[in-house]
Design an enzyme around this catalytic site. Structure first.
Site, PDB file in Angstrom:
ATOM      1  N   SER A 273       0.846  -1.198   0.000  1.00 56.70           N
ATOM      2  CA  SER A 273       0.000   0.000   0.000  1.00 56.70           C
ATOM      3  C   SER A 273       0.877   1.242   0.000  1.00 56.70           C
ATOM      4  O   SER A 273       1.887   1.278   0.721  1.00 56.70           O
ATOM      5  CB  SER A 273      -0.899   0.040   1.244  1.00 56.70           C
ATOM      6  OG  SER A 273      -1.740  -1.073   1.278  1.00 56.70           O
TER       7      SER A 273
ATOM      8  N   GLU B  94      -2.112  -3.126  13.774  1.00 56.20           N
ATOM      9  CA  GLU B  94      -3.002  -3.005  12.624  1.00 56.20           C
ATOM     10  C   GLU B  94      -4.407  -3.469  12.991  1.00 56.20           C
ATOM     11  O   GLU B  94      -5.387  -2.825  12.679  1.00 56.20           O
ATOM     12  CB  GLU B  94      -2.432  -3.845  11.481  1.00 56.20           C
ATOM     13  CG  GLU B  94      -3.129  -3.622  10.159  1.00 56.20           C
ATOM     14  CD  GLU B  94      -2.313  -4.165   8.990  1.00 56.20           C
ATOM     15  OE1 GLU B  94      -1.076  -4.204   9.090  1.00 56.20           O
ATOM     16  OE2 GLU B  94      -2.919  -4.543   7.984  1.00 56.20           O
TER      17      GLU B  94
ATOM     18  N   GLU C  82     -10.398 -16.123   6.565  1.00 55.26           N
ATOM     19  CA  GLU C  82     -10.106 -17.519   6.928  1.00 55.26           C
ATOM     20  C   GLU C  82      -8.976 -17.573   7.958  1.00 55.26           C
ATOM     21  O   GLU C  82      -9.024 -18.362   8.908  1.00 55.26           O
ATOM     22  CB  GLU C  82      -9.728 -18.337   5.680  1.00 55.26           C
ATOM     23  CG  GLU C  82     -10.873 -18.569   4.700  1.00 55.26           C
ATOM     24  CD  GLU C  82     -11.262 -17.324   3.900  1.00 55.26           C
ATOM     25  OE1 GLU C  82     -10.427 -16.390   3.798  1.00 55.26           O
ATOM     26  OE2 GLU C  82     -12.391 -17.277   3.390  1.00 55.26           O
TER      27      GLU C  82
HETATM   28  C1  LIG Z   1      -6.310  -3.368   0.857  1.00 50.02           C
HETATM   29  C2  LIG Z   1      -5.058  -4.194   0.997  1.00 50.02           C
HETATM   30  C3  LIG Z   1      -3.917  -3.609   1.505  1.00 50.02           C
HETATM   31  C4  LIG Z   1      -2.732  -4.353   1.630  1.00 50.02           C
HETATM   32  N1  LIG Z   1      -1.599  -3.721   2.048  1.00 50.02           N
HETATM   33  C5  LIG Z   1      -0.450  -4.422   2.159  1.00 50.02           C
HETATM   34  C6  LIG Z   1       0.760  -3.764   2.554  1.00 50.02           C
HETATM   35  O1  LIG Z   1       0.783  -2.550   2.770  1.00 50.02           O
HETATM   36  N2  LIG Z   1       1.885  -4.510   2.655  1.00 50.02           N
HETATM   37  C7  LIG Z   1       1.900  -5.852   2.408  1.00 50.02           C
HETATM   38  O2  LIG Z   1       2.934  -6.465   2.556  1.00 50.02           O
HETATM   39  N3  LIG Z   1       0.774  -6.504   1.990  1.00 50.02           N
HETATM   40  C8  LIG Z   1      -0.393  -5.813   1.860  1.00 50.02           C
HETATM   41  N4  LIG Z   1      -1.534  -6.455   1.423  1.00 50.02           N
HETATM   42  C9  LIG Z   1      -1.479  -7.863   1.067  1.00 50.02           C
HETATM   43  C10 LIG Z   1      -2.159  -8.750   2.089  1.00 50.02           C
HETATM   44  O3  LIG Z   1      -1.446  -8.788   3.306  1.00 50.02           O
HETATM   45  C11 LIG Z   1      -2.296 -10.139   1.471  1.00 50.02           C
HETATM   46  O4  LIG Z   1      -3.119 -10.011   0.316  1.00 50.02           O
HETATM   47  C12 LIG Z   1      -2.929 -11.131   2.454  1.00 50.02           C
HETATM   48  O5  LIG Z   1      -2.033 -11.436   3.482  1.00 50.02           O
HETATM   49  C13 LIG Z   1      -3.374 -12.426   1.753  1.00 50.02           C
HETATM   50  O6  LIG Z   1      -2.316 -12.981   1.036  1.00 50.02           O
HETATM   51  P1  LIG Z   1      -2.490 -13.415  -0.505  1.00 50.02           P
HETATM   52  O7  LIG Z   1      -3.084 -12.255  -1.252  1.00 50.02           O
HETATM   53  O8  LIG Z   1      -1.190 -13.929  -0.960  1.00 50.02           O
HETATM   54  O9  LIG Z   1      -3.579 -14.546  -0.490  1.00 50.02           O
HETATM   55  P2  LIG Z   1      -3.340 -16.084  -0.078  1.00 50.02           P
HETATM   56  O10 LIG Z   1      -2.583 -16.147   1.206  1.00 50.02           O
HETATM   57  O11 LIG Z   1      -2.771 -16.781  -1.253  1.00 50.02           O
HETATM   58  O12 LIG Z   1      -4.811 -16.561   0.202  1.00 50.02           O
HETATM   59  C14 LIG Z   1      -5.698 -16.960  -0.868  1.00 50.02           C
HETATM   60  C15 LIG Z   1      -6.966 -17.499  -0.212  1.00 50.02           C
HETATM   61  O13 LIG Z   1      -6.637 -18.681   0.561  1.00 50.02           O
HETATM   62  C16 LIG Z   1      -7.092 -18.523   1.908  1.00 50.02           C
HETATM   63  N5  LIG Z   1      -6.148 -19.160   2.826  1.00 50.02           N
HETATM   64  C17 LIG Z   1      -4.804 -18.964   2.865  1.00 50.02           C
HETATM   65  N6  LIG Z   1      -4.258 -19.671   3.876  1.00 50.02           N
HETATM   66  C18 LIG Z   1      -5.268 -20.300   4.524  1.00 50.02           C
HETATM   67  C19 LIG Z   1      -5.343 -21.165   5.667  1.00 50.02           C
HETATM   68  N7  LIG Z   1      -4.236 -21.517   6.346  1.00 50.02           N
HETATM   69  N8  LIG Z   1      -6.575 -21.621   6.049  1.00 50.02           N
HETATM   70  C20 LIG Z   1      -7.696 -21.274   5.365  1.00 50.02           C
HETATM   71  N9  LIG Z   1      -7.683 -20.451   4.261  1.00 50.02           N
HETATM   72  C21 LIG Z   1      -6.480 -19.963   3.848  1.00 50.02           C
HETATM   73  C22 LIG Z   1      -7.150 -17.035   2.138  1.00 50.02           C
HETATM   74  O14 LIG Z   1      -8.062 -16.685   3.164  1.00 50.02           O
HETATM   75  C23 LIG Z   1      -7.615 -16.520   0.774  1.00 50.02           C
HETATM   76  O15 LIG Z   1      -9.006 -16.615   0.655  1.00 50.02           O
HETATM   77  C24 LIG Z   1      -2.718  -5.729   1.277  1.00 50.02           C
HETATM   78  C25 LIG Z   1      -3.888  -6.320   0.769  1.00 50.02           C
HETATM   79  C26 LIG Z   1      -5.027  -5.580   0.617  1.00 50.02           C
HETATM   80  C27 LIG Z   1      -6.260  -6.225   0.041  1.00 50.02           C
END
Ligand SMILES: Cc1cc2nc3c(=O)[nH]c(=O)nc-3n(C[C@H](O)[C@H](O)[C@H](O)COP(=O)(O)OP(=O)(O)OC[C@H]3O[C@@H](n4cnc5c(N)ncnc54)[C@H](O)[C@@H]3O)c2cc1C
Length: 376
Positions: free
Chosen positions: A155, A238, A357
């Site tokens: 972000s 956070e 989740e």
């Molecule tokens: C508005 C916004 C602001 C953000 N800002 C930042 C930032 O400033 N810095 C930064 O580093 N990141 C940031 N992010 C990223 C955010 O931290 C990640 O998108 C988030 O941690 C999820 O990771 P992923 O997108 O890789 O999804 P994944 O981890 O790949 O997840 C995909 C799906 O699988 C599910 N899932 C994953 N693991 C499990 C489990 N163990 N049990 C059950 N379900 C599971 C998840 O719930 C999700 O539905 C931001 C995201 C958003 C949307």
């Protein structure tokens, strides 16, 4: 004459916003451009309002959570733009205050004066929920770290001047153990930033690439290889911040309750409005109670912050859906841009700081004592 010495901070803020918002709107309208957001943030900084919740000793106003919510209400009432310094103020700054060296604590002044804009480089293409799987490396070379890797979804990553970066410093250790946190100036050679274009037209995030980026070893925040513990503090802040965000949500519903369109809306829509308002108020009180019951400011006990984050993220989506339904045809005709924007934006609320989740896993394991997932 007003007795400013005894005036509630939120009243003082109301007067300030009445003074600065008309000229802000005249110049920037309702734009969410970087120029509009940074200009508003600098106005707040000029009057000492960047970090009102921080203790006075580090440049804040030491407001308690009740007064913070009252101030958030003032920001919402005055139709203020969002605060671009939020990641430095809510997450990075408190972590530096807790774990930083005296030299690093000088950044706190940079945050409150907005001469520094901080972002968080945690997520990677293959490490989001499973953050401990991060692969960006920092290898010690004399008195410098050499960083190589990629971050994503950062972000304000396009505009930030500094980043709290999570890196792997010991690839041979188990995955939670070999991580460190480093404070990186984003004008360091070898860093490339690419904005990510979103469906709502904004580019709130960036991808960041690190190619042989050399940062002094004094950039290490907290002990070497202890970045996971440092990060958990940041994520705790956070999640705690959603308490004041729940207050904002209640204000948003309250505003909708005064919308003239509600008078001619269906009974079920009006009922939804009152249910949402009650839910938002209950959530605010739950947050206030749990904050008050803990001695450390901003720290929520056990998995409470996860319960609040989960409830807030769902509720914020329901409020956005309600506002879209209230807008009705005006939404598709492009006549209620704010409702449309908030509907699109709300889809993201169940993701950052831990997805729905992941929050459920934490609540199950920490609050209910269910068995841990075998893979973690
Ligand atoms: C508005 C916004 C602001 C953000 N800002 C930042 C930032 O400033 N810095 C930064 O580093 N990141 C940031 N992010 C990223 C955010 O931290 C990640 O998108 C988030 O941690 C999820 O990771 P992923 O997108 O890789 O999804 P994944 O981890 O790949 O997840 C995909 C799906 O699988 C599910 N899932 C994953 N693991 C499990 C489990 N163990 N049990 C059950 N379900 C599971 C998840 O719930 C999700 O539905 C931001 C995201 C958003 C949307």
């Amino acid at each position: 004459m007003i007795d400013t010495a005894n005036k509630r901070p939120s009243y003082e803020l109301r007067e300030l916003l009445a003074e600065i918002m008309p000229s802000h709107r005249a110049t920037h309208g309702k734009s969410n451009s970087y120029e509009a957001l940074i200009s508003f943030q600098r106005q707040l900084a000029k009057h000492g309002w960047t970090a009102p919740a921080w203790p006075i000793e580090i440049g804040g106003r030491g407001l308690d959570v009740t007064e913070q919510i009252a101030c958030d209400t003032e920001f919402a009432r005055a139709g203020c733009p969002r605060q671009i310094a939020v990641y430095g103020v809510n997450n990075v700054g408190p972590t530096i205050a807790a774990a930083g060296t005296d030299e690093q604590k000088k950044h706190l002044l940079g945050i409150t004066s907005v001469s520094e804009l901080w972002c968080q480089g945690f997520s990677e293409p293959d490490a989001g929920s499973d953050l401990a799987g991060l692969a960006t490396r920092a290898d010690l070379d004399g008195d410098h770290f050499v960083i190589n890797g990629q971050k994503v979804w950062t972000s304000i990553g396009t505009w930030a001047t500094h980043c709290m970066l999570l890196v792997r410093t010991d690839p041979s250790a188990s995955k939670h153990k070999g991580i460190s946190a480093v404070l990186v100036a984003l004008d360091t050679p070898g860093i490339t930033r690419r904005p990510i274009k979103q469906i709502n037209g904004e580019s709130e995030f960036a991808e960041m690439f690190f190619d042989d980026v050399r940062v002094p070893s004094t950039a290490l925040l907290g002990p070497l290889h202890e970045g996971w513990r440092v990060t958990m503090t940041t994520l705790g802040f956070e999640r705690a911040n959603v308490v004041s965000m729940a207050g904002q949500l209640a204000d948003e519903v309250l505003e909708a309750l005064h919308d003239p369109r509600l008078a001619s809306a269906s009974a079920s829509l009006r009922q939804r409005a009152t249910h949402l308002y009650t839910d938002a108020r209950n959530l605010t009180w739950l947050g206030q109670r749990s904050l008050a019951s803990d001695s450390a400011p901003n720290a929520l006990p056990g998995g409470t912050s996860s319960i609040i984050k989960l409830a807030w993220s769902k509720l914020s989506q329901h409020v956005a859906e309600f506002r879209a339904d209230l807008a009705g045809m005006a939404l598709t005709a492009g006549g209620d841009v704010e409702a449309e924007f908030s509907l699109l934006q709300s889809r993201a609320s169940t993701i950052p700081g831990g997805t729905t989740e992941v929050m459920k896993n934490i609540i199950g394991e920490r609050n209910l004592g269910l068995p841990r997932e075998p893979s973690r």
